[in-house]
Design an enzyme around this catalytic site. Structure first.
Site, PDB file in Angstrom:
ATOM      1  N   TYR A 168      20.312  16.684   8.685  1.00 18.47           N
ATOM      2  CA  TYR A 168      21.516  16.788   7.845  1.00 18.47           C
ATOM      3  C   TYR A 168      21.858  18.265   7.569  1.00 18.47           C
ATOM      4  O   TYR A 168      23.010  18.681   7.692  1.00 18.47           O
ATOM      5  CB  TYR A 168      21.345  16.010   6.520  1.00 18.47           C
ATOM      6  CG  TYR A 168      22.565  16.169   5.638  1.00 18.47           C
ATOM      7  CD1 TYR A 168      23.748  15.486   5.925  1.00 18.47           C
ATOM      8  CD2 TYR A 168      22.559  17.068   4.570  1.00 18.47           C
ATOM      9  CE1 TYR A 168      24.891  15.675   5.160  1.00 18.47           C
ATOM     10  CE2 TYR A 168      23.700  17.261   3.798  1.00 18.47           C
ATOM     11  CZ  TYR A 168      24.860  16.564   4.106  1.00 18.47           C
ATOM     12  OH  TYR A 168      25.988  16.765   3.352  1.00 18.47           O
ATOM     13  N   ARG A 212      18.316  23.799  -6.041  1.00 15.19           N
ATOM     14  CA  ARG A 212      18.864  24.345  -7.283  1.00 15.19           C
ATOM     15  C   ARG A 212      19.818  23.364  -7.968  1.00 15.19           C
ATOM     16  O   ARG A 212      19.884  23.262  -9.186  1.00 15.19           O
ATOM     17  CB  ARG A 212      19.594  25.654  -6.960  1.00 15.19           C
ATOM     18  CG  ARG A 212      20.150  26.393  -8.158  1.00 15.19           C
ATOM     19  CD  ARG A 212      21.223  27.380  -7.731  1.00 15.19           C
ATOM     20  NE  ARG A 212      22.329  26.684  -7.090  1.00 15.19           N
ATOM     21  CZ  ARG A 212      23.277  27.271  -6.357  1.00 15.19           C
ATOM     22  NH1 ARG A 212      23.238  28.563  -6.144  1.00 15.19           N
ATOM     23  NH2 ARG A 212      24.249  26.558  -5.818  1.00 15.19           N
ATOM     24  N   ARG A 225      26.087  11.779  -3.621  1.00 19.60           N
ATOM     25  CA  ARG A 225      24.922  11.490  -2.786  1.00 19.60           C
ATOM     26  C   ARG A 225      23.850  12.533  -3.041  1.00 19.60           C
ATOM     27  O   ARG A 225      24.130  13.666  -3.367  1.00 19.60           O
ATOM     28  CB  ARG A 225      25.318  11.474  -1.316  1.00 19.60           C
ATOM     29  CG  ARG A 225      25.823  10.100  -0.915  1.00 19.60           C
ATOM     30  CD  ARG A 225      26.873  10.074   0.169  1.00 19.60           C
ATOM     31  NE  ARG A 225      26.982  11.258   0.961  1.00 19.60           N
ATOM     32  CZ  ARG A 225      26.371  11.454   2.126  1.00 19.60           C
ATOM     33  NH1 ARG A 225      25.577  10.535   2.611  1.00 19.60           N
ATOM     34  NH2 ARG A 225      26.563  12.561   2.799  1.00 19.60           N
ATOM     35  N   PHE A 285      26.849  41.062   5.342  1.00 19.27           N
ATOM     36  CA  PHE A 285      27.383  39.703   5.210  1.00 19.27           C
ATOM     37  C   PHE A 285      26.270  38.662   5.361  1.00 19.27           C
ATOM     38  O   PHE A 285      26.246  37.655   4.635  1.00 19.27           O
ATOM     39  CB  PHE A 285      28.486  39.491   6.267  1.00 19.27           C
ATOM     40  CG  PHE A 285      28.871  38.061   6.483  1.00 19.27           C
ATOM     41  CD1 PHE A 285      29.595  37.372   5.524  1.00 19.27           C
ATOM     42  CD2 PHE A 285      28.515  37.403   7.648  1.00 19.27           C
ATOM     43  CE1 PHE A 285      29.953  36.037   5.724  1.00 19.27           C
ATOM     44  CE2 PHE A 285      28.868  36.077   7.855  1.00 19.27           C
ATOM     45  CZ  PHE A 285      29.588  35.394   6.891  1.00 19.27           C
TER      46      PHE A 285
HETATM   47  C1  D61 Z   1      24.991  34.186   7.809  1.00 14.18           C
HETATM   48  C2  D61 Z   1      25.843  34.285   6.720  1.00 14.18           C
HETATM   49  C3  D61 Z   1      26.279  33.147   6.083  1.00 14.18           C
HETATM   50  C4  D61 Z   1      25.838  31.893   6.499  1.00 14.18           C
HETATM   51  C5  D61 Z   1      24.962  31.809   7.589  1.00 14.18           C
HETATM   52  C6  D61 Z   1      24.549  32.975   8.231  1.00 14.18           C
HETATM   53  C7  D61 Z   1      24.541  30.567   8.029  1.00 14.18           C
HETATM   54  C8  D61 Z   1      24.971  29.446   7.398  1.00 14.18           C
HETATM   55  C9  D61 Z   1      25.826  29.513   6.318  1.00 14.18           C
HETATM   56  C10 D61 Z   1      26.267  30.736   5.879  1.00 14.18           C
HETATM   57  C11 D61 Z   1      26.272  28.257   5.656  1.00 14.18           C
HETATM   58  C12 D61 Z   1      25.519  28.013   4.395  1.00 14.18           C
HETATM   59  C13 D61 Z   1      26.017  26.881   3.605  1.00 14.18           C
HETATM   60  C14 D61 Z   1      25.369  26.918   2.233  1.00 14.18           C
HETATM   61  C15 D61 Z   1      26.252  26.391   1.161  1.00 14.18           C
HETATM   62  N1  D61 Z   1      26.428  24.971   1.329  1.00 14.18           N
HETATM   63  C16 D61 Z   1      27.621  24.380   1.244  1.00 14.18           C
HETATM   64  O1  D61 Z   1      28.619  25.015   1.049  1.00 14.18           O
HETATM   65  C17 D61 Z   1      27.629  22.877   1.437  1.00 14.18           C
HETATM   66  O2  D61 Z   1      28.656  22.469   2.309  1.00 14.18           O
HETATM   67  C18 D61 Z   1      28.275  22.540   3.673  1.00 14.18           C
HETATM   68  C19 D61 Z   1      29.458  22.192   4.581  1.00 14.18           C
HETATM   69  C20 D61 Z   1      30.547  23.244   4.562  1.00 14.18           C
HETATM   70  C21 D61 Z   1      30.040  24.609   4.924  1.00 14.18           C
HETATM   71  C22 D61 Z   1      31.121  25.602   4.688  1.00 14.18           C
HETATM   72  C23 D61 Z   1      30.693  27.048   4.832  1.00 14.18           C
HETATM   73  C24 D61 Z   1      29.835  27.629   3.922  1.00 14.18           C
HETATM   74  C25 D61 Z   1      29.517  28.967   4.000  1.00 14.18           C
HETATM   75  C26 D61 Z   1      30.100  29.761   4.987  1.00 14.18           C
HETATM   76  C27 D61 Z   1      30.995  29.165   5.922  1.00 14.18           C
HETATM   77  C28 D61 Z   1      31.273  27.811   5.820  1.00 14.18           C
HETATM   78  C29 D61 Z   1      31.618  29.974   6.868  1.00 14.18           C
HETATM   79  C30 D61 Z   1      31.366  31.317   6.917  1.00 14.18           C
HETATM   80  C31 D61 Z   1      30.496  31.895   6.008  1.00 14.18           C
HETATM   81  C32 D61 Z   1      29.854  31.134   5.055  1.00 14.18           C
HETATM   82  C33 D61 Z   1      27.703  22.199   0.066  1.00 14.18           C
HETATM   83  O3  D61 Z   1      28.842  22.594  -0.629  1.00 14.18           O
HETATM   84  C34 D61 Z   1      28.889  22.235  -1.994  1.00 14.18           C
HETATM   85  C35 D61 Z   1      28.072  23.142  -2.883  1.00 14.18           C
HETATM   86  O4  D61 Z   1      27.177  23.840  -2.400  1.00 14.18           O
HETATM   87  O5  D61 Z   1      28.352  23.179  -4.079  1.00 14.18           O
HETATM   88  C36 D61 Z   1      27.590  20.692   0.276  1.00 14.18           C
HETATM   89  O6  D61 Z   1      28.582  19.957   0.190  1.00 14.18           O
HETATM   90  O7  D61 Z   1      26.442  20.289   0.510  1.00 14.18           O
HETATM   91 MG    MG Z   2      29.237  18.231   1.491  1.00 11.98          MG
END
Ligand code: D61
Ligand code: MG
Length: 409
Positions: A168, A212, A225, A285
């Site tokens: 997931y 967290r 969920r 970044f």
């Molecule tokens: C380098 C820099 C940034 C990085 C990386 C490497 C590798 C992965 C990520 C960022 C993504 C990390 C996601 C952590 C936060 N989680 C969420 O936002 C959850 O949603 C996941 C699906 C959508 C992801 C959208 C996203 C997030 C960060 C980004 C990005 C796209 C594009 C570019 C840069 C960063 C979470 O959201 C709700 C919440 O955390 O409150 C969920 O629904 O589980």
């Molecule tokens: Mg989500």
């Protein structure tokens, strides 16, 4: 607590807090004039507290691609997270989302507040997407397709095993890592990173969020969920909700420590990924969110407050991480310091104590053997700064200068 309160508690954070405030004010004024780009950057600042600043300090071409990548996936996630959409409607939307980013007039209304605005005016995002270079568009489409399919798969399936948990997290965050690595490569600024390292970058961030946000997620109405895997929590409770009740504190903290120990597994891959980066803006970044993650894990570890309220790094420490992350020695320094903090909290009676200690020591060893360890550190667990009169005077002076500058504007 307001800005002033934060400064009185930790005067050592003042410089970084002021610098961060000025940087974010500057960025807020830099909204592009074209409506679709203006909307996209305004939306980025509204929906992403943690990534907006680090995205906006990238070079112009990559910044546009990453901003749109973020908004497309945030929109996809808004569909996934909206519990009022029935599964038979939601699943086909998730699976076809990657087509809709090419359709300038498509939209699907869901979510709430800022997320609803993002969904209702998604045509601005698709318009901006269509202006990106072909290699950026292809990377974004590919990841959107795979993430949508993965989310759809988990709509009708719970996270039972640790394998499910990793799968997931791969869909919702590991794939973001893969996509970002592709965008960096397409910009010509970086080599293409190995998928397994890019995946770990996402898993480390996502698992930290899932740990967290336990209380926020379990208390959400309507019920959201949960992503803590049964394979872990069933060792400590018969229902995941039971962990929030005071009488189960001991088991709850043991379960939390098990979850943190699981997440620590990815830290060395993250160090390896960051080590290979060449461009300073891309490095910052990528590095800043990872330092925040290990800091948050150290703070959450063995901390019953995770089941009582929000456990977050203080604003001033966040500001210092943003200000003081410029090279790999800063990253090794931060990882070393936060893993040492975590290690100091290990209780020998914890069922996973030796595994946790083993993982922490592996991280510390990676930092030391790099030969680049920066010992400057955040001194984040020195209980409190020893106030002396010179410092108090300096702080008061600085605060008055700050207010003078701000009120003159
Ligand atoms: C380098 C820099 C940034 C990085 C990386 C490497 C590798 C992965 C990520 C960022 C993504 C990390 C996601 C952590 C936060 N989680 C969420 O936002 C959850 O949603 C996941 C699906 C959508 C992801 C959208 C996203 C997030 C960060 C980004 C990005 C796209 C594009 C570019 C840069 C960063 C979470 O959201 C709700 C919440 O955390 O409150 C969920 O629904 O589980
Ligand atoms: Mg989500």
């Amino acid at each position: 607590m307001g800005l002033l309160g934060a400064i009185v508690e930790h005067p050592e954070d003042l410089y970084a807090l002021v610098k961060l405030k000025m940087a974010s004010d500057r960025i807020k004024k830099q909204i592009p004039a074209e409506p679709h780009w203006g909307f996209s950057y305004t939306m980025l600042q509204k929906v992403s507290r943690s990534f907006a600043l680090v995205i906006q300090q990238l070079g112009p071409e990559l910044r546009n691609a990453v901003c749109i990548f973020y908004l497309v996936l945030r929109a996809l996630d808004t569909v996934e997270d909206d519990t009022s959409i029935p599964s038979d409607i939601k699943v086909p939307i998730l699976e076809s989302f990657h087509h809709h980013i090419y359709e300038r007039d498509w939209h699907f209304s869901c979510g709430a507040k800022d997320y609803k605005v993002l969904m209702d005016k998604f045509h601005y995002v698709s318009t901006a997407f269509l202006e990106l270079g072909a290699s950026y568009q292809e990377a974004i489409e590919d990841i959107t397709k795979r993430m949508g399919a993965g989310m759809a798969k988990f709509i009708c399936k719970e996270v039972e095993t640790i394998n499910d948990y990793d799968e997931y997290c791969h869909y919702v965050a590991g794939l973001v890592g893969l996509g970002l690595s592709k965008l960096f490569h397409a910009s010509g600024l970086e080599e293409l990173a190995p998928d397994s390292l890019s995946n770990s970058m996402g898993l480390f961030l996502q698992k930290t969020n899932i740990i967290r946000d336990y209380l926020e997620d379990i208390n959400e109405i309507p019920k959201s969920r949960m992503f803590w895997p049964r394979e872990i929590w069933s060792k400590y409770a018969s229902k995941l909700e039971d962990l929030k009740y005071e009488e189960n504190s001991t088991k709850a903290v043991q379960c939390l420590n098990d979850m943190v120990t699981n997440a620590l597994m990815h830290a060395e891959d993250c160090l390896q990924y960051l080590f290979a980066l060449k461009d300073l803006a891309i490095f910052q970044f990528c590095a800043i969110p990872q330092i925040m993650a290990i800091g948050t894990l150290a703070l959450c570890y063995n901390n019953v407050e995770v089941f009582r309220g929000v456990v977050k790094m203080r604003r001033g420490l966040t500001a210092r991480v943003i200000d003081q992350t410029r090279s790999m020695s800063d990253v090794y320094g931060a990882f070393f310091e936060f893993s040492s903090l975590l290690k100091s909290k290990i209780d020998d009676n914890d069922p996973n104590a030796s595994l946790t200690r083993h993982r922490v020591e592996a991280i510390q060893k990676a930092c030391i053997s790099s030969g680049l360890l920066n010992k400057r550190g955040y001194h984040m667990y020195e209980s409190r700064l020893q106030y002396n009169s010179v410092l108090v005077i300096m702080v008061l002076l600085l605060v008055s200068v700050l207010f003078a500058i701000l009120s003159a504007k």
